[in-house]
Motif scaffolding. Structure first.
Motif, PDB file in Angstrom:
ATOM      1  N   PHE A  90       0.834  -1.196   0.000  1.00  0.00           N
ATOM      2  CA  PHE A  90       0.000   0.000   0.000  1.00  0.00           C
ATOM      3  C   PHE A  90       0.875   1.255   0.000  1.00  0.00           C
ATOM      4  O   PHE A  90       0.650   2.189  -0.778  1.00  0.00           O
ATOM      5  CB  PHE A  90      -0.945  -0.025   1.205  1.00  0.00           C
ATOM      6  N   LYS A  91       1.905   1.262   0.843  1.00  0.00           N
ATOM      7  CA  LYS A  91       2.829   2.408   0.889  1.00  0.00           C
ATOM      8  C   LYS A  91       3.484   2.619  -0.474  1.00  0.00           C
ATOM      9  O   LYS A  91       3.547   3.745  -0.978  1.00  0.00           O
ATOM     10  CB  LYS A  91       3.923   2.178   1.938  1.00  0.00           C
ATOM     11  N   LYS A  92       3.964   1.526  -1.071  1.00  0.00           N
ATOM     12  CA  LYS A  92       4.625   1.598  -2.380  1.00  0.00           C
ATOM     13  C   LYS A  92       3.686   2.128  -3.454  1.00  0.00           C
ATOM     14  O   LYS A  92       4.071   2.946  -4.288  1.00  0.00           O
ATOM     15  CB  LYS A  92       5.088   0.185  -2.804  1.00  0.00           C
ATOM     16  N   MET A  93       2.457   1.642  -3.428  1.00  0.00           N
ATOM     17  CA  MET A  93       1.500   2.002  -4.476  1.00  0.00           C
ATOM     18  C   MET A  93       0.954   3.422  -4.303  1.00  0.00           C
ATOM     19  O   MET A  93       0.464   4.008  -5.267  1.00  0.00           O
ATOM     20  CB  MET A  93       0.387   0.967  -4.537  1.00  0.00           C
ATOM     21  N   MET A  94       1.049   3.980  -3.105  1.00  0.00           N
ATOM     22  CA  MET A  94       0.639   5.372  -2.890  1.00  0.00           C
ATOM     23  C   MET A  94       1.702   6.354  -3.394  1.00  0.00           C
ATOM     24  O   MET A  94       1.389   7.502  -3.732  1.00  0.00           O
ATOM     25  CB  MET A  94       0.385   5.638  -1.401  1.00  0.00           C
ATOM     26  N   GLN A  95       2.944   5.925  -3.429  1.00  0.00           N
ATOM     27  CA  GLN A  95       4.068   6.807  -3.744  1.00  0.00           C
ATOM     28  C   GLN A  95       3.914   7.603  -5.051  1.00  0.00           C
ATOM     29  O   GLN A  95       4.161   8.806  -5.069  1.00  0.00           O
ATOM     30  CB  GLN A  95       5.380   5.991  -3.766  1.00  0.00           C
ATOM     31  N   PRO A  96       3.498   6.976  -6.160  1.00  0.00           N
ATOM     32  CA  PRO A  96       3.378   7.759  -7.403  1.00  0.00           C
ATOM     33  C   PRO A  96       2.414   8.946  -7.286  1.00  0.00           C
ATOM     34  O   PRO A  96       2.600   9.964  -7.948  1.00  0.00           O
ATOM     35  CB  PRO A  96       2.858   6.747  -8.424  1.00  0.00           C
ATOM     36  N   PHE A  97       1.409   8.820  -6.432  1.00  0.00           N
ATOM     37  CA  PHE A  97       0.426   9.896  -6.299  1.00  0.00           C
ATOM     38  C   PHE A  97       0.983  11.052  -5.468  1.00  0.00           C
ATOM     39  O   PHE A  97       0.569  12.198  -5.640  1.00  0.00           O
ATOM     40  CB  PHE A  97      -0.885   9.338  -5.732  1.00  0.00           C
ATOM     41  N   PHE A  98       1.943  10.746  -4.590  1.00  0.00           N
ATOM     42  CA  PHE A  98       2.666  11.810  -3.901  1.00  0.00           C
ATOM     43  C   PHE A  98       3.596  12.519  -4.873  1.00  0.00           C
ATOM     44  O   PHE A  98       3.716  13.742  -4.868  1.00  0.00           O
ATOM     45  CB  PHE A  98       3.473  11.269  -2.715  1.00  0.00           C
ATOM     46  N   GLU A  99       4.270  11.736  -5.718  1.00  0.00           N
ATOM     47  CA  GLU A  99       5.194  12.319  -6.703  1.00  0.00           C
ATOM     48  C   GLU A  99       4.464  13.207  -7.698  1.00  0.00           C
ATOM     49  O   GLU A  99       4.991  14.214  -8.139  1.00  0.00           O
ATOM     50  CB  GLU A  99       5.950  11.192  -7.426  1.00  0.00           C
ATOM     51  N   LYS A 100       3.232  12.844  -8.047  1.00  0.00           N
ATOM     52  CA  LYS A 100       2.421  13.650  -8.974  1.00  0.00           C
ATOM     53  C   LYS A 100       1.714  14.804  -8.250  1.00  0.00           C
ATOM     54  O   LYS A 100       1.032  15.595  -8.883  1.00  0.00           O
ATOM     55  CB  LYS A 100       1.368  12.776  -9.655  1.00  0.00           C
ATOM     56  N   ASP A 101       1.862  14.868  -6.929  1.00  0.00           N
ATOM     57  CA  ASP A 101       1.249  15.917  -6.116  1.00  0.00           C
ATOM     58  C   ASP A 101      -0.273  15.981  -6.330  1.00  0.00           C
ATOM     59  O   ASP A 101      -0.850  17.043  -6.531  1.00  0.00           O
ATOM     60  CB  ASP A 101       1.905  17.263  -6.423  1.00  0.00           C
ATOM     61  N   VAL A 102      -0.898  14.805  -6.273  1.00  0.00           N
ATOM     62  CA  VAL A 102      -2.327  14.661  -6.528  1.00  0.00           C
ATOM     63  C   VAL A 102      -3.180  15.201  -5.385  1.00  0.00           C
ATOM     64  O   VAL A 102      -4.260  15.743  -5.607  1.00  0.00           O
ATOM     65  CB  VAL A 102      -2.661  13.159  -6.786  1.00  0.00           C
ATOM     66  N   PHE A 103      -2.691  15.068  -4.152  1.00  0.00           N
ATOM     67  CA  PHE A 103      -3.507  15.386  -2.977  1.00  0.00           C
ATOM     68  C   PHE A 103      -3.279  16.811  -2.485  1.00  0.00           C
ATOM     69  O   PHE A 103      -2.155  17.309  -2.510  1.00  0.00           O
ATOM     70  CB  PHE A 103      -3.175  14.415  -1.837  1.00  0.00           C
ATOM     71  N   PRO A 104      -4.329  17.454  -1.945  1.00  0.00           N
ATOM     72  CA  PRO A 104      -4.145  18.741  -1.269  1.00  0.00           C
ATOM     73  C   PRO A 104      -3.273  18.533  -0.022  1.00  0.00           C
ATOM     74  O   PRO A 104      -3.164  17.411   0.486  1.00  0.00           O
ATOM     75  CB  PRO A 104      -5.561  19.156  -0.867  1.00  0.00           C
ATOM     76  N   ALA A 105      -2.694  19.597   0.470  1.00  0.00           N
ATOM     77  CA  ALA A 105      -1.724  19.517   1.575  1.00  0.00           C
ATOM     78  C   ALA A 105      -2.279  18.821   2.812  1.00  0.00           C
ATOM     79  O   ALA A 105      -1.585  17.999   3.422  1.00  0.00           O
ATOM     80  CB  ALA A 105      -1.236  20.915   1.934  1.00  0.00           C
ATOM     81  N   ASP A 106      -3.538  19.101   3.188  1.00  0.00           N
ATOM     82  CA  ASP A 106      -4.081  18.499   4.408  1.00  0.00           C
ATOM     83  C   ASP A 106      -4.252  16.985   4.269  1.00  0.00           C
ATOM     84  O   ASP A 106      -3.931  16.225   5.184  1.00  0.00           O
ATOM     85  CB  ASP A 106      -5.399  19.161   4.830  1.00  0.00           C
ATOM     86  N   ILE A 107      -4.708  16.533   3.114  1.00  0.00           N
ATOM     87  CA  ILE A 107      -4.863  15.091   2.901  1.00  0.00           C
ATOM     88  C   ILE A 107      -3.498  14.432   2.786  1.00  0.00           C
ATOM     89  O   ILE A 107      -3.280  13.345   3.336  1.00  0.00           O
ATOM     90  CB  ILE A 107      -5.730  14.794   1.651  1.00  0.00           C
ATOM     91  N   LYS A 108      -2.575  15.097   2.116  1.00  0.00           N
ATOM     92  CA  LYS A 108      -1.221  14.537   1.979  1.00  0.00           C
ATOM     93  C   LYS A 108      -0.592  14.315   3.361  1.00  0.00           C
ATOM     94  O   LYS A 108      -0.012  13.261   3.630  1.00  0.00           O
ATOM     95  CB  LYS A 108      -0.352  15.480   1.141  1.00  0.00           C
ATOM     96  N   LEU A 109      -0.756  15.280   4.249  1.00  0.00           N
ATOM     97  CA  LEU A 109      -0.226  15.155   5.605  1.00  0.00           C
ATOM     98  C   LEU A 109      -0.909  14.006   6.355  1.00  0.00           C
ATOM     99  O   LEU A 109      -0.246  13.191   7.003  1.00  0.00           O
ATOM    100  CB  LEU A 109      -0.414  16.471   6.367  1.00  0.00           C
ATOM    101  N   ALA A 110      -2.229  13.910   6.235  1.00  0.00           N
ATOM    102  CA  ALA A 110      -2.977  12.844   6.916  1.00  0.00           C
ATOM    103  C   ALA A 110      -2.579  11.465   6.374  1.00  0.00           C
ATOM    104  O   ALA A 110      -2.415  10.520   7.148  1.00  0.00           O
ATOM    105  CB  ALA A 110      -4.478  13.067   6.758  1.00  0.00           C
ATOM    106  N   ILE A 111      -2.402  11.352   5.063  1.00  0.00           N
ATOM    107  CA  ILE A 111      -1.995  10.065   4.473  1.00  0.00           C
ATOM    108  C   ILE A 111      -0.587   9.712   4.916  1.00  0.00           C
ATOM    109  O   ILE A 111      -0.299   8.552   5.224  1.00  0.00           O
ATOM    110  CB  ILE A 111      -2.089  10.090   2.933  1.00  0.00           C
ATOM    111  N   THR A 112       0.299  10.698   4.970  1.00  0.00           N
ATOM    112  CA  THR A 112       1.677  10.445   5.396  1.00  0.00           C
ATOM    113  C   THR A 112       1.693   9.856   6.807  1.00  0.00           C
ATOM    114  O   THR A 112       2.394   8.877   7.071  1.00  0.00           O
ATOM    115  CB  THR A 112       2.505  11.742   5.336  1.00  0.00           C
ATOM    116  N   LYS A 113       0.886  10.414   7.704  1.00  0.00           N
ATOM    117  CA  LYS A 113       0.798   9.875   9.073  1.00  0.00           C
ATOM    118  C   LYS A 113       0.179   8.476   9.062  1.00  0.00           C
ATOM    119  O   LYS A 113       0.643   7.577   9.753  1.00  0.00           O
ATOM    120  CB  LYS A 113      -0.026  10.804   9.970  1.00  0.00           C
ATOM    121  N   TYR A 114      -0.868   8.309   8.271  1.00  0.00           N
ATOM    122  CA  TYR A 114      -1.559   7.025   8.166  1.00  0.00           C
ATOM    123  C   TYR A 114      -0.623   5.933   7.647  1.00  0.00           C
ATOM    124  O   TYR A 114      -0.669   4.797   8.101  1.00  0.00           O
ATOM    125  CB  TYR A 114      -2.753   7.202   7.233  1.00  0.00           C
ATOM    126  N   LEU A 115       0.265   6.289   6.735  1.00  0.00           N
ATOM    127  CA  LEU A 115       1.168   5.305   6.131  1.00  0.00           C
ATOM    128  C   LEU A 115       2.222   4.770   7.103  1.00  0.00           C
ATOM    129  O   LEU A 115       2.876   3.780   6.806  1.00  0.00           O
ATOM    130  CB  LEU A 115       1.847   5.881   4.887  1.00  0.00           C
TER     131      LEU A 115
END
Length: 193
Positions: A87-112
């Motif tokens: 799951f962590k690996k498969m989420m990575q491309p979406f971080f690289e593409k900057d798909v998520f707004p900052a608040d969701i990106k932060l929440a996902i980073t903690k969740y991961l």
């Protein structure tokens, strides 16, 4: 889903030869993965009514199940270490593409740091994702209700919000006086007193 994410998800569908369906709303889950069985290949379904970001997170969650199944079949736990790493690996491309707004990106980073079986179980991520839902008329979460207020569920049962325990709220069903525990983010309808 966010438009920038669609090409990669499309490639995953083709690569894994996955039957990907957008499903009706299911009250108990946002998505589902079914392993190949009885001549059918991999199957993933995701609820149609999720906002774009929740839809993407759920889709990646289910594809991580598929990928883990391809590696280990039934030899590992559904949300075990192997799934968490995938799951962590498969989420990575979406971080690289900057798909998520900052608040969701932060929440996902903690969740991961330790992904759970459901994004709903991580209240921080769940709240961040819910901010992007379309407003629902007369619907409120239990945590936003004042103490002792009445609310009802979709099935019409009426409850009184009594007290907060560690993570959940103790609520009493008015008709039966039975006590239930509610998630703070459970969606309910206010009952005028």
């Amino acid at each position: 889903m966010p438009p920038e994410a669609a090409p990669l998800i499309g490639r995953w569908i083709d690569h894994f030869k996955c039957d990907f369906k957008i499903s009706r709303t299911r009250g108990t889950k946002f998505g589902d993965y079914r392993a190949p069985f009885d001549g059918k290949g991999h199957r993933i379904s995701v609820n149609y009514d999720l906002n774009a970001y929740a839809f993407l997170v759920t889709t990646v969650h289910e594809f991580a199940h598929l990928y883990t199944w391809n590696q280990h079949q039934h030899k590992v736990k559904p949300h075990g270490t192997e799934w968490k790493e995938n799951f962590k690996k498969m989420m990575q491309p979406f971080f690289e593409k900057d798909v998520f707004p900052a608040d969701i990106k932060l929440a996902i980073t903690k969740y991961l740091n330790n992904p759970a079986a459901s994004s709903c179980s991580d209240l921080n991520l769940y709240r961040s994702l819910r901010k992007y839902d379309a407003p629902k008329e007369n619907i409120i979460t239990v945590e936003k209700l004042p103490m002792q207020s009445l609310f009802k569920m979709k099935d019409g049962r009426v409850f009184r919000k009594d007290e907060k325990l560690r993570k959940r709220y103790k609520c009493t069903e008015v008709a039966t006086r039975r006590v239930y525990l509610f998630s703070p983010v459970a969606e309910v309808e206010v009952v005028e007193q």
